[in-house]
Design a protein around this motif. Structure first.
Motif, PDB file in Angstrom:
ATOM      1  N   ILE A  38       0.806  -1.221   0.000  1.00  0.00           N
ATOM      2  CA  ILE A  38       0.000   0.000   0.000  1.00  0.00           C
ATOM      3  C   ILE A  38       0.838   1.269   0.000  1.00  0.00           C
ATOM      4  O   ILE A  38       0.307   2.366  -0.163  1.00  0.00           O
ATOM      5  CB  ILE A  38      -0.932   0.037   1.229  1.00  0.00           C
ATOM      6  CG1 ILE A  38      -0.113   0.009   2.535  1.00  0.00           C
ATOM      7  CG2 ILE A  38      -1.927  -1.114   1.183  1.00  0.00           C
ATOM      8  CD1 ILE A  38      -0.955   0.230   3.780  1.00  0.00           C
ATOM      9  N   ASN A  39       2.146   1.132   0.180  1.00  0.00           N
ATOM     10  CA  ASN A  39       2.975   2.321   0.329  1.00  0.00           C
ATOM     11  C   ASN A  39       3.617   2.736  -0.994  1.00  0.00           C
ATOM     12  O   ASN A  39       4.379   1.985  -1.592  1.00  0.00           O
ATOM     13  CB  ASN A  39       4.069   2.072   1.379  1.00  0.00           C
ATOM     14  CG  ASN A  39       3.495   2.000   2.783  1.00  0.00           C
ATOM     15  OD1 ASN A  39       3.024   2.993   3.316  1.00  0.00           O
ATOM     16  ND2 ASN A  39       3.504   0.808   3.362  1.00  0.00           N
ATOM     17  N   SER A  40       3.265   3.930  -1.428  1.00  0.00           N
ATOM     18  CA  SER A  40       3.943   4.586  -2.540  1.00  0.00           C
ATOM     19  C   SER A  40       4.729   5.730  -1.911  1.00  0.00           C
ATOM     20  O   SER A  40       4.219   6.837  -1.725  1.00  0.00           O
ATOM     21  CB  SER A  40       2.934   5.095  -3.571  1.00  0.00           C
ATOM     22  OG  SER A  40       3.576   5.701  -4.657  1.00  0.00           O
ATOM     23  N   SER A  41       5.972   5.442  -1.535  1.00  0.00           N
ATOM     24  CA  SER A  41       6.715   6.305  -0.604  1.00  0.00           C
ATOM     25  C   SER A  41       7.197   7.616  -1.221  1.00  0.00           C
ATOM     26  O   SER A  41       7.624   8.503  -0.490  1.00  0.00           O
ATOM     27  CB  SER A  41       7.923   5.533  -0.048  1.00  0.00           C
ATOM     28  OG  SER A  41       7.507   4.372   0.649  1.00  0.00           O
ATOM     29  N   TRP A  42       7.121   7.735  -2.549  1.00  0.00           N
ATOM     30  CA  TRP A  42       7.692   8.920  -3.187  1.00  0.00           C
ATOM     31  C   TRP A  42       6.613   9.652  -3.985  1.00  0.00           C
ATOM     32  O   TRP A  42       6.106   9.130  -4.989  1.00  0.00           O
ATOM     33  CB  TRP A  42       8.862   8.496  -4.071  1.00  0.00           C
ATOM     34  CG  TRP A  42       9.895   7.793  -3.235  1.00  0.00           C
ATOM     35  CD1 TRP A  42      10.801   8.385  -2.402  1.00  0.00           C
ATOM     36  CD2 TRP A  42      10.106   6.390  -3.097  1.00  0.00           C
ATOM     37  NE1 TRP A  42      11.559   7.432  -1.760  1.00  0.00           N
ATOM     38  CE2 TRP A  42      11.158   6.194  -2.180  1.00  0.00           C
ATOM     39  CE3 TRP A  42       9.509   5.270  -3.680  1.00  0.00           C
ATOM     40  CZ2 TRP A  42      11.618   4.940  -1.813  1.00  0.00           C
ATOM     41  CZ3 TRP A  42       9.967   4.007  -3.312  1.00  0.00           C
ATOM     42  CH2 TRP A  42      11.008   3.852  -2.398  1.00  0.00           C
ATOM     43  N   PRO A  43       6.239  10.870  -3.563  1.00  0.00           N
ATOM     44  CA  PRO A  43       5.112  11.604  -4.146  1.00  0.00           C
ATOM     45  C   PRO A  43       5.212  11.805  -5.653  1.00  0.00           C
ATOM     46  O   PRO A  43       4.188  11.865  -6.343  1.00  0.00           O
ATOM     47  CB  PRO A  43       5.152  12.949  -3.409  1.00  0.00           C
ATOM     48  CG  PRO A  43       5.807  12.643  -2.101  1.00  0.00           C
ATOM     49  CD  PRO A  43       6.829  11.585  -2.407  1.00  0.00           C
ATOM     50  N   THR A 200      12.730   8.079   2.340  1.00  0.00           N
ATOM     51  CA  THR A 200      13.932   8.495   1.626  1.00  0.00           C
ATOM     52  C   THR A 200      13.530   9.502   0.554  1.00  0.00           C
ATOM     53  O   THR A 200      12.360   9.571   0.150  1.00  0.00           O
ATOM     54  CB  THR A 200      14.648   7.306   0.964  1.00  0.00           C
ATOM     55  OG1 THR A 200      13.785   6.722  -0.020  1.00  0.00           O
ATOM     56  CG2 THR A 200      15.022   6.250   2.000  1.00  0.00           C
ATOM     57  N   LEU A 201      14.509  10.248   0.059  1.00  0.00           N
ATOM     58  CA  LEU A 201      14.211  11.294  -0.920  1.00  0.00           C
ATOM     59  C   LEU A 201      13.891  10.717  -2.289  1.00  0.00           C
ATOM     60  O   LEU A 201      13.037  11.233  -3.009  1.00  0.00           O
ATOM     61  CB  LEU A 201      15.401  12.260  -1.026  1.00  0.00           C
ATOM     62  CG  LEU A 201      15.696  13.101   0.216  1.00  0.00           C
ATOM     63  CD1 LEU A 201      16.937  13.970  -0.018  1.00  0.00           C
ATOM     64  CD2 LEU A 201      14.495  13.977   0.582  1.00  0.00           C
ATOM     65  N   GLU A 202      14.577   9.651  -2.685  1.00  0.00           N
ATOM     66  CA  GLU A 202      14.418   9.059  -4.000  1.00  0.00           C
ATOM     67  C   GLU A 202      14.077   7.574  -3.870  1.00  0.00           C
ATOM     68  O   GLU A 202      14.371   6.956  -2.846  1.00  0.00           O
ATOM     69  CB  GLU A 202      15.709   9.221  -4.822  1.00  0.00           C
ATOM     70  CG  GLU A 202      16.136  10.654  -5.048  1.00  0.00           C
ATOM     71  CD  GLU A 202      15.197  11.405  -5.968  1.00  0.00           C
ATOM     72  OE1 GLU A 202      14.465  10.739  -6.740  1.00  0.00           O
ATOM     73  OE2 GLU A 202      15.176  12.651  -5.907  1.00  0.00           O
ATOM     74  N   PRO A 203      13.455   6.995  -4.899  1.00  0.00           N
ATOM     75  CA  PRO A 203      13.164   5.553  -4.852  1.00  0.00           C
ATOM     76  C   PRO A 203      14.425   4.733  -4.640  1.00  0.00           C
ATOM     77  O   PRO A 203      15.401   4.875  -5.367  1.00  0.00           O
ATOM     78  CB  PRO A 203      12.555   5.288  -6.238  1.00  0.00           C
ATOM     79  CG  PRO A 203      11.973   6.588  -6.656  1.00  0.00           C
ATOM     80  CD  PRO A 203      12.912   7.624  -6.112  1.00  0.00           C
ATOM     81  N   ASP A 204      14.409   3.909  -3.610  1.00  0.00           N
ATOM     82  CA  ASP A 204      15.554   3.055  -3.292  1.00  0.00           C
ATOM     83  C   ASP A 204      15.075   1.937  -2.389  1.00  0.00           C
ATOM     84  O   ASP A 204      14.784   2.161  -1.210  1.00  0.00           O
ATOM     85  CB  ASP A 204      16.659   3.867  -2.607  1.00  0.00           C
ATOM     86  CG  ASP A 204      17.910   3.026  -2.349  1.00  0.00           C
ATOM     87  OD1 ASP A 204      17.941   1.849  -2.758  1.00  0.00           O
ATOM     88  OD2 ASP A 204      18.859   3.548  -1.730  1.00  0.00           O
ATOM     89  N   PHE A 205      14.975   0.717  -2.942  1.00  0.00           N
ATOM     90  CA  PHE A 205      14.510  -0.417  -2.158  1.00  0.00           C
ATOM     91  C   PHE A 205      15.590  -0.969  -1.229  1.00  0.00           C
ATOM     92  O   PHE A 205      15.292  -1.748  -0.327  1.00  0.00           O
ATOM     93  CB  PHE A 205      14.027  -1.536  -3.082  1.00  0.00           C
ATOM     94  CG  PHE A 205      12.732  -1.219  -3.801  1.00  0.00           C
ATOM     95  CD1 PHE A 205      11.920  -0.182  -3.393  1.00  0.00           C
ATOM     96  CD2 PHE A 205      12.326  -1.991  -4.877  1.00  0.00           C
ATOM     97  CE1 PHE A 205      10.719   0.105  -4.041  1.00  0.00           C
ATOM     98  CE2 PHE A 205      11.134  -1.732  -5.535  1.00  0.00           C
ATOM     99  CZ  PHE A 205      10.333  -0.678  -5.114  1.00  0.00           C
ATOM    100  N   HIS A 206      16.832  -0.580  -1.443  1.00  0.00           N
ATOM    101  CA  HIS A 206      17.926  -1.092  -0.618  1.00  0.00           C
ATOM    102  C   HIS A 206      18.013  -0.281   0.677  1.00  0.00           C
ATOM    103  O   HIS A 206      18.970   0.459   0.921  1.00  0.00           O
ATOM    104  CB  HIS A 206      19.242  -1.041  -1.393  1.00  0.00           C
ATOM    105  CG  HIS A 206      19.315  -2.038  -2.502  1.00  0.00           C
ATOM    106  ND1 HIS A 206      19.822  -3.318  -2.331  1.00  0.00           N
ATOM    107  CD2 HIS A 206      18.928  -1.959  -3.793  1.00  0.00           C
ATOM    108  CE1 HIS A 206      19.743  -3.975  -3.479  1.00  0.00           C
ATOM    109  NE2 HIS A 206      19.217  -3.170  -4.375  1.00  0.00           N
TER     110      HIS A 206
END
Length: 217
Positions: A38-43, A200-206
């Motif tokens: 459910i999480n789209s962490s980056w607007p 985090t500021l940018e998409p990063d799964f790590h």
């Protein structure tokens, strides 16, 4: 309100499975509770893509099933350890025994895979092809022309020998840290969904600091 302590209790379904037929296992996983990404962490990467996953184990095998509904489709049959994250794909990152190193298991919607191990994005050792050939996948794909929507599922069967750096004898009774993802870096409209929220500021799964707790019954 965000769940600051996300956790999953993974059932042992070995008593319910008398065959390793992946189609039958996929149907069995459908009887379990789904966990939504459910999480789209980056607007800047908001998306209408919907995804959920099911998880179980056979004591010596990790079972994952992802369901995805999305607008765009772009995928290729790739070699083992190729850049599957560019396609419509799903991922599981997991670590055992409080290890700072974790495994990244990545799959595109055609079943191509990449698996590595290490402490961060830039310190990864890709697992040998001989080991990764033991991972089995079963995929289905449908295109709803009325809604212009691609609906696909993938069942993933991972023998514990794949976790070659962790010396696992059984999953039964273990605890782990993990996160689960849907991605598509090279889609016309990239999407990044996750089980836990990542600040985090940018998409990063790590980002192991944002892993949740996983308990194998």
């Amino acid at each position: 309100m965000l769940d600051t302590h996300p956790r999953i209790f993974v059932p042992d379904i070995s008593k319910d499975i008398s065959t390793l037929d992946l189609n039958i296992i996929a149907k069995q996983l459908n009887t379990l509770k789904p966990h939504k990404l459910i999480n789209s962490s980056w607007p800047s990467f908001k998306t209408d893509t919907e995804s959920s996953f099911y998880i179980a184990h056979l004591q010596d095998t990790l079972l994952l099933k992802f369901k995805v509904s999305e607008t765009y489709f772009k995928a290729s049959t790739r070699k083992i350890n190729d850049d599957v994250h560019l396609d419509n794909g799903v991922e599981c990152f997991i670590s055992f025994f409080n290890d700072e190193n974790y495994y990244n298991l990545e799959f595109n919607c055609l079943g191509s895979l990449k698996v590595g191990y290490g402490a961060g994005r830039f310190n990864r050792e890709l697992l040998p092809e001989k080991i990764l050939k033991s991972i089995k996948t079963y995929t289905t794909l449908q295109h709803d022309k009325t809604l212009n929507q691609f609906n696909w599922e993938i069942l993933i069967s991972v023998p514990i020998d794949v976790f070659m750096f962790s010396n696992l004898k059984t999953l039964k009774g273990l605890s782990a840290k993990a996160n689960f993802y849907k991605c598509g870096d090279d889609l016309p409209k990239p999407d990044y969904l996750s089980w836990t929220f990542m600040d985090t500021l940018e998409p990063d799964f790590h980002q192991p600091n944002f892993f949740g707790d996983v308990f194998f019954s």
